[in-house]
Motif scaffolding. Structure first.
Motif, mmCIF file in Angstrom:
data_model
loop_
_atom_site.group_PDB
_atom_site.id
_atom_site.type_symbol
_atom_site.label_atom_id
_atom_site.label_comp_id
_atom_site.label_asym_id
_atom_site.label_seq_id
_atom_site.Cartn_x
_atom_site.Cartn_y
_atom_site.Cartn_z
ATOM 1 N N ASN A 61 0.819 -1.207 0.000
ATOM 2 C CA ASN A 61 0.000 0.000 0.000
ATOM 3 C C ASN A 61 0.859 1.267 0.000
ATOM 4 O O ASN A 61 0.628 2.183 -0.786
ATOM 5 N N LYS A 118 -5.000 5.569 1.705
ATOM 6 C CA LYS A 118 -4.521 6.081 2.990
ATOM 7 C C LYS A 118 -5.514 5.800 4.109
ATOM 8 O O LYS A 118 -5.115 5.543 5.249
ATOM 9 N N SER A 119 -6.807 5.864 3.799
ATOM 10 C CA SER A 119 -7.822 5.702 4.839
ATOM 11 C C SER A 119 -8.273 4.259 5.031
ATOM 12 O O SER A 119 -8.885 3.937 6.041
ATOM 13 N N SER A 120 -7.965 3.401 4.074
ATOM 14 C CA SER A 120 -8.386 2.003 4.206
ATOM 15 C C SER A 120 -7.381 1.235 5.064
ATOM 16 O O SER A 120 -6.237 1.652 5.239
ATOM 17 N N GLY A 121 -7.799 0.147 5.572
ATOM 18 C CA GLY A 121 -6.913 -0.695 6.366
ATOM 19 C C GLY A 121 -6.090 -1.639 5.513
ATOM 20 O O GLY A 121 -5.242 -2.367 6.021
ATOM 21 N N TYR A 122 -6.307 -1.605 4.223
ATOM 22 C CA TYR A 122 -5.610 -2.528 3.326
ATOM 23 C C TYR A 122 -4.129 -2.166 3.247
ATOM 24 O O TYR A 122 -3.773 -1.011 3.057
ATOM 25 N N ARG A 123 -3.268 -3.164 3.394
ATOM 26 C CA ARG A 123 -1.832 -2.917 3.393
ATOM 27 C C ARG A 123 -1.138 -3.425 2.143
ATOM 28 O O ARG A 123 0.023 -3.128 1.927
#
Length: 131
Positions: A61, A118-123
């Motif tokens: 990400n 930036k706001s998602s939890g996806y890495r």
């Protein structure tokens, strides 16, 4: 819907179409003779799609966001070069406005994806492989 490859990203597809459009205008007689500007604008518009692709393929990400910022910068560079082409008389007012609008829309879409990431939890997929 999970996007499995960069070719499925709308922003990459739009960047590809922008490159095709830029290629057509750089083949105009006067524009084609200005090798420096022609090469610069082809390089900067290609950089948009290439950085989207490279960032996506990195699998992380943070790296993807970094490459999206580079793509956004290249979009601005392309827009600036379009103004130069217009000022030099290589492209018409209507062509300039149409292509500038495409670059502005694409830049906003890249920003939207950056903000989403930036706001998602996806890495990213590479973090799944490391676990």
């Amino acid at each position: 819907m999970k996007i499995e490859q960069f070719e499925n990203l709308d922003i990459w597809q739009e960047a590809r179409e922008l490159c095709k459009t830029i290629r057509v205008i750089t083949e105009k007689e006067n524009f084609s003779k200005n090798f420096n500007l022609k090469n610069q604008i082809l390089s900067s518009c290609g950089s948009i799609m290439d950085n989207i692709a490279e960032g996506f393929e990195r699998g992380g990400n943070k790296e993807f966001i970094q490459f999206l910022y580079v793509a956004k910068g290249s979009c601005g560079e392309t827009r600036s070069q379009l103004y130069r082409a217009y000022d030099f008389g290589y492209i018409s007012d209507s062509e300039t406005k149409e292509i500038i609008e495409k670059t502005v829309i694409l830049s906003k879409k890249i920003s939207s994806l950056i903000n989403y990431l930036k706001s998602s939890g996806y890495r990213g997929s590479k973090y799944k492989a490391e676990k």
